[in-house]
Design a protein around this motif. Structure first.
Motif, PDB file in Angstrom:
ATOM      1  N   SER A 106      23.917  11.929  42.873  1.00  0.00           N
ATOM      2  CA  SER A 106      23.788  11.092  41.640  1.00  0.00           C
ATOM      3  C   SER A 106      24.800  10.011  41.468  1.00  0.00           C
ATOM      4  CB  SER A 106      24.276  12.035  40.514  1.00  0.00           C
ATOM      5  OG  SER A 106      25.482  12.436  40.835  1.00  0.00           O
ATOM      6  N   GLY A 107      25.660   9.744  42.691  1.00  0.00           N
ATOM      7  CA  GLY A 107      26.678   8.820  42.634  1.00  0.00           C
ATOM      8  C   GLY A 107      26.919   8.165  43.986  1.00  0.00           C
ATOM      9  N   ALA A 108      27.603   7.248  43.877  1.00  0.00           N
ATOM     10  CA  ALA A 108      28.283   6.637  44.992  1.00  0.00           C
ATOM     11  C   ALA A 108      29.659   6.096  44.887  1.00  0.00           C
ATOM     12  CB  ALA A 108      27.444   5.777  45.483  1.00  0.00           C
ATOM     13  N   PRO A 109      30.654   5.950  45.812  1.00  0.00           N
ATOM     14  CA  PRO A 109      32.014   5.477  45.515  1.00  0.00           C
ATOM     15  C   PRO A 109      31.984   4.105  45.093  1.00  0.00           C
ATOM     16  CG  PRO A 109      31.455   6.361  47.899  1.00  0.00           C
ATOM     17  CD  PRO A 109      30.221   6.117  47.178  1.00  0.00           C
ATOM     18  N   HIS A 110      33.034   3.693  44.206  1.00  0.00           N
ATOM     19  CA  HIS A 110      33.087   2.237  43.733  1.00  0.00           C
ATOM     20  C   HIS A 110      33.751   1.561  44.841  1.00  0.00           C
ATOM     21  CE1 HIS A 110      35.343  -0.791  41.937  1.00  0.00           C
ATOM     22  NE2 HIS A 110      34.805  -0.565  40.660  1.00  0.00           N
ATOM     23  N   ILE A 111      33.353   0.311  44.821  1.00  0.00           N
ATOM     24  CA  ILE A 111      33.576  -0.554  46.233  1.00  0.00           C
ATOM     25  C   ILE A 111      34.914  -0.589  46.563  1.00  0.00           C
ATOM     26  CG2 ILE A 111      34.116  -2.664  44.419  1.00  0.00           C
ATOM     27  CD1 ILE A 111      32.214  -2.786  47.703  1.00  0.00           C
ATOM     28  N   GLU A 112      35.983  -0.398  45.722  1.00  0.00           N
ATOM     29  CA  GLU A 112      37.314  -0.280  45.878  1.00  0.00           C
ATOM     30  C   GLU A 112      37.764   0.759  46.723  1.00  0.00           C
ATOM     31  OE1 GLU A 112      39.673  -1.093  42.370  1.00  0.00           O
ATOM     32  OE2 GLU A 112      39.065  -3.083  42.246  1.00  0.00           O
ATOM     33  N   GLN A 113      36.740   1.901  46.885  1.00  0.00           N
ATOM     34  CA  GLN A 113      36.884   3.122  47.442  1.00  0.00           C
ATOM     35  C   GLN A 113      36.214   3.055  48.780  1.00  0.00           C
ATOM     36  OE1 GLN A 113      35.371   5.523  44.368  1.00  0.00           O
ATOM     37  NE2 GLN A 113      37.305   6.763  43.838  1.00  0.00           N
ATOM     38  N   VAL A 114      35.502   1.839  48.934  1.00  0.00           N
ATOM     39  CA  VAL A 114      34.664   1.684  50.184  1.00  0.00           C
ATOM     40  C   VAL A 114      35.515   0.812  51.130  1.00  0.00           C
ATOM     41  CG1 VAL A 114      32.510   0.756  51.185  1.00  0.00           C
ATOM     42  CG2 VAL A 114      32.424   2.532  49.275  1.00  0.00           C
ATOM     43  N   LEU A 115      35.689  -0.514  50.329  1.00  0.00           N
ATOM     44  CA  LEU A 115      36.463  -1.437  51.200  1.00  0.00           C
ATOM     45  C   LEU A 115      37.865  -1.139  51.462  1.00  0.00           C
ATOM     46  CD1 LEU A 115      35.442  -5.096  49.539  1.00  0.00           C
ATOM     47  CD2 LEU A 115      34.889  -3.938  51.813  1.00  0.00           C
ATOM     48  N   ARG A 116      38.033  -1.320  52.889  1.00  0.00           N
ATOM     49  CA  ARG A 116      39.420  -1.189  53.145  1.00  0.00           C
ATOM     50  C   ARG A 116      40.738  -2.188  52.657  1.00  0.00           C
ATOM     51  NH1 ARG A 116      40.119  -1.333  59.191  1.00  0.00           N
ATOM     52  NH2 ARG A 116      42.244  -2.342  58.929  1.00  0.00           N
ATOM     53  N   PRO A 117      41.518  -1.911  52.089  1.00  0.00           N
ATOM     54  CA  PRO A 117      42.189  -2.976  51.541  1.00  0.00           C
ATOM     55  C   PRO A 117      42.979  -3.621  52.791  1.00  0.00           C
ATOM     56  CG  PRO A 117      43.540  -0.904  51.146  1.00  0.00           C
ATOM     57  CD  PRO A 117      41.914  -0.630  51.506  1.00  0.00           C
ATOM     58  N   ARG A 118      43.347  -5.076  52.537  1.00  0.00           N
ATOM     59  CA  ARG A 118      44.159  -5.380  53.398  1.00  0.00           C
ATOM     60  C   ARG A 118      45.530  -5.254  53.399  1.00  0.00           C
ATOM     61  NH1 ARG A 118      43.243 -11.789  52.971  1.00  0.00           N
ATOM     62  NH2 ARG A 118      45.061 -11.667  54.285  1.00  0.00           N
ATOM     63  N   VAL A 119      46.395  -5.250  54.500  1.00  0.00           N
ATOM     64  CA  VAL A 119      47.716  -4.543  54.216  1.00  0.00           C
ATOM     65  C   VAL A 119      48.630  -6.207  54.321  1.00  0.00           C
ATOM     66  CG1 VAL A 119      49.721  -3.271  55.182  1.00  0.00           C
ATOM     67  CG2 VAL A 119      47.501  -2.302  54.916  1.00  0.00           C
ATOM     68  N   MET A 120      49.261  -6.491  53.523  1.00  0.00           N
ATOM     69  CA  MET A 120      50.125  -7.774  53.500  1.00  0.00           C
ATOM     70  C   MET A 120      51.578  -7.228  53.309  1.00  0.00           C
ATOM     71  SD  MET A 120      47.487 -10.519  51.716  1.00  0.00           S
ATOM     72  CE  MET A 120      48.102 -11.915  53.040  1.00  0.00           C
ATOM     73  N   ARG A 121      52.483  -8.095  53.400  1.00  0.00           N
ATOM     74  CA  ARG A 121      53.955  -7.741  53.114  1.00  0.00           C
ATOM     75  C   ARG A 121      54.260  -8.457  51.897  1.00  0.00           C
ATOM     76  NH1 ARG A 121      55.609  -4.078  56.501  1.00  0.00           N
ATOM     77  NH2 ARG A 121      54.687  -4.154  58.545  1.00  0.00           N
ATOM     78  N   SER A 122      54.985  -7.864  50.769  1.00  0.00           N
ATOM     79  CA  SER A 122      55.495  -8.310  49.922  1.00  0.00           C
ATOM     80  C   SER A 122      57.003  -9.401  50.208  1.00  0.00           C
ATOM     81  CB  SER A 122      56.107  -7.325  48.869  1.00  0.00           C
ATOM     82  OG  SER A 122      57.252  -6.606  49.398  1.00  0.00           O
ATOM     83  N   GLN A 123      57.484 -10.073  49.157  1.00  0.00           N
ATOM     84  CA  GLN A 123      58.565 -10.487  49.288  1.00  0.00           C
ATOM     85  C   GLN A 123      59.930 -10.035  49.922  1.00  0.00           C
ATOM     86  OE1 GLN A 123      57.135  -9.946  46.190  1.00  0.00           O
ATOM     87  NE2 GLN A 123      58.704  -9.651  45.045  1.00  0.00           N
ATOM     88  N   SER A 124      59.750  -8.682  49.825  1.00  0.00           N
ATOM     89  CA  SER A 124      60.996  -7.955  50.021  1.00  0.00           C
ATOM     90  C   SER A 124      60.793  -7.274  51.635  1.00  0.00           C
ATOM     91  CB  SER A 124      61.188  -6.778  49.265  1.00  0.00           C
ATOM     92  OG  SER A 124      60.176  -5.911  49.137  1.00  0.00           O
ATOM     93  N   GLY A 125      59.166  -7.805  51.986  1.00  0.00           N
ATOM     94  CA  GLY A 125      59.117  -6.978  53.453  1.00  0.00           C
ATOM     95  C   GLY A 125      58.143  -5.637  53.541  1.00  0.00           C
ATOM     96  N   LYS A 126      57.989  -5.238  52.219  1.00  0.00           N
ATOM     97  CA  LYS A 126      57.547  -3.916  52.456  1.00  0.00           C
ATOM     98  C   LYS A 126      55.765  -4.296  52.256  1.00  0.00           C
ATOM     99  CE  LYS A 126      60.730  -1.645  49.319  1.00  0.00           C
ATOM    100  NZ  LYS A 126      60.902  -1.113  48.092  1.00  0.00           N
ATOM    101  N   PRO A 127      55.210  -3.188  52.940  1.00  0.00           N
ATOM    102  CA  PRO A 127      53.703  -3.399  53.293  1.00  0.00           C
ATOM    103  C   PRO A 127      52.989  -3.213  51.825  1.00  0.00           C
ATOM    104  CG  PRO A 127      54.552  -1.472  54.393  1.00  0.00           C
ATOM    105  CD  PRO A 127      55.757  -2.279  53.761  1.00  0.00           C
TER     106      PRO A 127
END
Length: 191
Positions: free
Chosen positions: A156-177
């Motif tokens: 009856s359903g499917a995952p939301h697009i945010e649960q399918v698309l793999r997020p990009r990993v970037m670094r914050s200003q402090s260097g944390k992923p």
């Protein structure tokens, strides 16, 4: 379809998935390939305002969603076709679809997709009726945003697009992923 598809051919996406399966030491059977390509077309259209990932038309075959041209081309073996590189957005989507749905069995994917409205409505219209991308967007794009956990591909359903698309990993200003997603405004509700 106002914009051209992202890839030149559905073969580009099919070969990408087949090669990805081989890289993971898995055999990707033809039925499962068609189910994954169908989901890739649907989720790419959801993520990109209805634009197509590939110039492919899926039909409601009695066995499940099927792209007839690819079905015939792969009938006896992997066809000899020149494929073109897929742009980054397409590779990211295909990788996400593979990671999210590739572990499911062919039977699970088929049973769930056959009960989803895009397929079921096309099937009710007649044998091998075309499954419209607009119907895919309407169904797969309406999945509720996750509060927690992961959405499942069910009858009856499917995952939301945010649960399918793999997020990009970037670094914050402090260097944390940090994980980042493309911004998608919420649909405006009628008042």
């Amino acid at each position: 379809m106002a914009h051209p598809p992202l890839t030149d051919s559905a073969f580009d996406a099919a070969f990408w998935l087949l090669d990805r399966a081989l890289d993971d030491n898995e055999y990707l059977n033809p039925r499962k390939l068609h189910r994954l390509l169908y989901l890739a077309q649907a989720y790419f259209a959801v993520a990109n305002a209805g634009h197509w990932l590939m110039p492919a038309t899926f039909v409601a075959d009695p066995d499940g969603p099927l792209e007839p041209t690819l079905f015939r081309a792969f009938a006896y073996s992997r066809p000899r076709v020149d494929v073109q590189p897929i742009p980054e957005a397409g590779r990211t989507l295909l990788d996400s679809v593979w990671r999210r749905f590739g572990a499911h069995s062919t039977d699970h994917l088929t049973k769930a997709l056959k009960r989803h409205p895009p397929y079921a409505d096309a099937r009710a219209a007649g044998p091998r009726a075309i499954i419209l991308v607009e119907a895919m967007v309407a169904f797969y794009g309406r999945a509720p945003r996750p509060r927690e956990g992961i959405g499942a591909l069910t009858d009856s359903g499917a995952p939301h697009i945010e649960q399918v698309l793999r997020p990009r990993v970037m670094r914050s200003q402090s260097g944390k992923p940090v994980n980042v997603h493309q911004w998608r405004p919420r649909p405006v509700k009628d008042r």
